[in-house]
Motif scaffolding. Structure first.
Motif, PDB file in Angstrom:
ATOM      1  N   SER A  83       0.503  -1.260  -0.024  1.00 20.79           N
ATOM      2  CA  SER A  83       0.173  -0.109  -0.197  1.00 20.79           C
ATOM      3  C   SER A  83       0.291   1.300   0.344  1.00 20.79           C
ATOM      4  N   ARG A  85       3.865   1.701  -1.639  1.00 16.61           N
ATOM      5  CA  ARG A  85       4.221   1.688  -2.882  1.00 16.61           C
ATOM      6  C   ARG A  85       3.145   2.451  -3.980  1.00 16.61           C
ATOM      7  N   LEU A  86       1.743   1.354  -3.338  1.00 18.12           N
ATOM      8  CA  LEU A  86       0.695   1.877  -3.963  1.00 18.12           C
ATOM      9  C   LEU A  86       0.595   3.350  -3.771  1.00 18.12           C
ATOM     10  N   PHE A  90       0.253   6.385  -6.583  1.00 20.87           N
ATOM     11  CA  PHE A  90      -1.216   6.809  -7.697  1.00 20.87           C
ATOM     12  C   PHE A  90      -2.602   7.654  -6.086  1.00 20.87           C
ATOM     13  N   ILE A  95      -5.229   5.723  -0.856  1.00 18.47           N
ATOM     14  CA  ILE A  95      -4.827   4.242  -1.251  1.00 18.47           C
ATOM     15  C   ILE A  95      -5.197   4.087   0.094  1.00 18.47           C
ATOM     16  N   ARG A 208       4.243  12.033  -6.763  1.00 20.19           N
ATOM     17  CA  ARG A 208       4.010  10.757  -6.929  1.00 20.19           C
ATOM     18  C   ARG A 208       5.611  10.694  -7.306  1.00 20.19           C
ATOM     19  N   PHE A 213       3.155  -0.160 -11.447  1.00 20.19           N
ATOM     20  CA  PHE A 213       2.745  -1.514 -10.096  1.00 20.19           C
ATOM     21  C   PHE A 213       4.622  -3.177 -10.335  1.00 20.19           C
TER      22      PHE A 213
END
Length: 500
Positions: A83, A85-86, A90, A95, A208, A213
């Motif tokens: 999460s 990294r996401l 994004f 997230i 960002r 991913f």
């Protein structure tokens, strides 16, 4: 089209411009992210009061019932770095909202179930929510003025300990007086409130990292980490020399080695190992393992000491609720200490705060070896431990953020959170084995001996001392990495508009 999106032409609507340029309340953002962290951390101790009754409540075997706890731990450990990294890719706020939604769904599933399989599914979804703490710390870096950043980071980071310590007596009170399903309805309500607050108060994050991913890396990381954590957490039940335990441990280590080689060969890794190998990041993560171990030692050993019957001359004969209340001061001291720890980090550097925190923990467990015969002894040990953990938790995110680029903050903080979880898991396995292996049977119940409690405290003190030495080895004057990317609120607002 939602307010978080632009029109197909890429031009902001007037409504979107007004929202993105609207002045944000820094105190509101801090309070929201701290509340969110408390809710996520609360999931760790949510079912603790009903653990002995789970086999009956879920009509299953004791070994199956333990997965209600284990599944949450594994889900948290795997989801936190993913999460993170996401969030870097994004948007961290997006997230956080997704994780809170999963926590809400998991709470409802658990609240409606009396079947062990559905309960485990719900607890897995709840466990994923723990990633909001690392993401919340990273959001603070993106949107706060630097003068507020230290105290805010200290507070949100400390919620990992505060939520569990303060939430335990609440869980015990509900479990003793209401149907156990209310535990999950409460967690669902809290998750819903947190989701609404984040949606309305926390600004859109604009920093960002881009790229794609790393699905293969995520799968390898999950398999390797789950293998190691399962071996450590289930080794006592399966047998430390059993094929299952050795296979899980060896397989997990092997998969993580493959993961490391793979991460070094791709352009957009899940975890940038080159950054993770930097002296500050590496030593901070290693110290985090020791702090996680030391913190969980008090949460695992002190309640057993408090709740054990007095027949053997060791236990203090208290109820679960009283034992939970005895640990509450540790969470409260973390809360009230966060601004003090932040000021110390600002004046002397976060390295100093980490060293001070380690020393407090060492002192606490050294005292515990000789102070274990009165209830106030346990309260004192828990409070001093909380004092030390509060200083350490305040320092670690700051050390990490000073050593990594701003667009990788969430992933780096996520990995640091995993190290704390790893330390807690090892503590649960090692200390649980010691207490179980050195017990006497009283009225059909195995009660740990005084020597086993003392050995646990000695081991916790030694582990904390190792962490303190690691903190001493950190650079004294770390130059912050990419400090220009830590914007003020006005700069962040302008960047949000330009980023659209």
């Amino acid at each position: 089209m939602t307010h978080a999106q632009t029109s197909p032409s890429g031009i902001l609507t007037e409504r979107e411009k007004r929202r993105l340029t609207k002045p944000q309340s820094e105190r509101g953002i801090i309070a929201t992210l701290a509340f969110t962290g408390l809710i996520a951390a609360f999931m760790q101790t949510l079912v603790t009061p009903i653990v002995p009754q789970l086999p009956i409540l879920l009509n299953t075997s004791p070994s199956n019932a333990t997965w209600v706890l284990t599944a949450t731990l594994l889900a948290a450990a795997v989801s936190i770095p993913i999460s993170g990294r996401l969030g870097d890719m994004f948007g961290k706020r997006r997230i956080v909202i997704a994780l809170l939604a999963l926590l809400l769904v998991g709470s409802v599933v658990s609240a409606l179930s009396s079947d062990v399989l559905l309960m485990i599914v719900g607890r897995v979804l709840q466990g994923t929510g723990l990633g909001v703490i690392a993401l919340g710390v990273s959001i603070l870096r993106d949107v706060l003025h630097p003068k507020r950043l230290g105290g805010a980071v200290a507070l949100v980071s400390a919620t990992l300990g505060i939520g569990g310590a303060v939430g335990l007596p609440i869980s015990a009170l509900i479990a003793q007086n209401l149907d156990w399903h209310f535990l999950f309805w409460l967690s669902g309500l809290l998750a819903l409130i947190a989701l609404v607050l984040v949606w309305t108060i926390v600004p859109v994050s604009t920093l960002r990292s881009g790229g794609s991913f790393d699905f293969i890396g995520a799968v390898l990381f999950a398999i390797g980490l789950v293998g190691i954590l399962l071996a450590v957490s289930k080794g006592g039940e399966w047998g430390w020399g059993s094929l299952a335990t050795i296979g899980m441990l060896a397989g997990g280590v092997l998969v993580l080695l493959v993961f490391g080689v793979y991460e070094l060969r791709i352009d957009n890794p899940l975890v940038d190992l080159r950054i993770a190998a930097r002296r500050t990041v590496l030593l901070t993560n290693l110290a985090s393992i020791t702090v996680g171990f030391a913190f969980f030692a008090s949460a695992a050993v002190l309640p057993q000491l408090l709740e054990s019957p007095t027949d053997t001359g060791v236990g203090l004969g208290q109820t679960l609720l009283v034992a939970s209340l005895c640990l509450t001061p540790s969470g409260l001291v973390m809360f009230f200490l966060s601004p003090v720890a932040a000021r110390l980090s600002a004046a002397r550097g976060p390295r100093t705060s980490l060293v001070v925190g380690g020393l407090f923990i060492v002192i606490a467990y050294a005292l515990a070896v000789g102070l274990m015969t009165e209830v106030w002894h346990a309260v004192l040990i828990a409070t001093i431990t909380g004092l030390g953990v509060g200083f350490a938790y305040a320092a670690m995110p700051t050390l990490i953020m000073r050593a990594v680029p701003a667009n990788e903050t969430a992933a780096a903080n996520g990995l640091n959170s995993v190290m704390r979880t790893l330390g807690s898991t090892v503590a649960a396995a090692v200390l649980g084995l010691i207490l179980a292996s050195n017990a006497v049977v009283v009225n059909g119940h195995a009660i740990p001996t005084a020597a086993s409690f003392q050995l646990c405290f000695i081991i916790a003190a030694v582990i904390a001392l190792i962490g303190t030495v690691l903190a001493f080895l950190l650079p004294k004057h770390e130059v912050p990495t990419d400090t220009a990317s830590i914007p003020s609120v006005k700069t962040a607002d302008a960047e949000r508009v330009s980023a659209r």
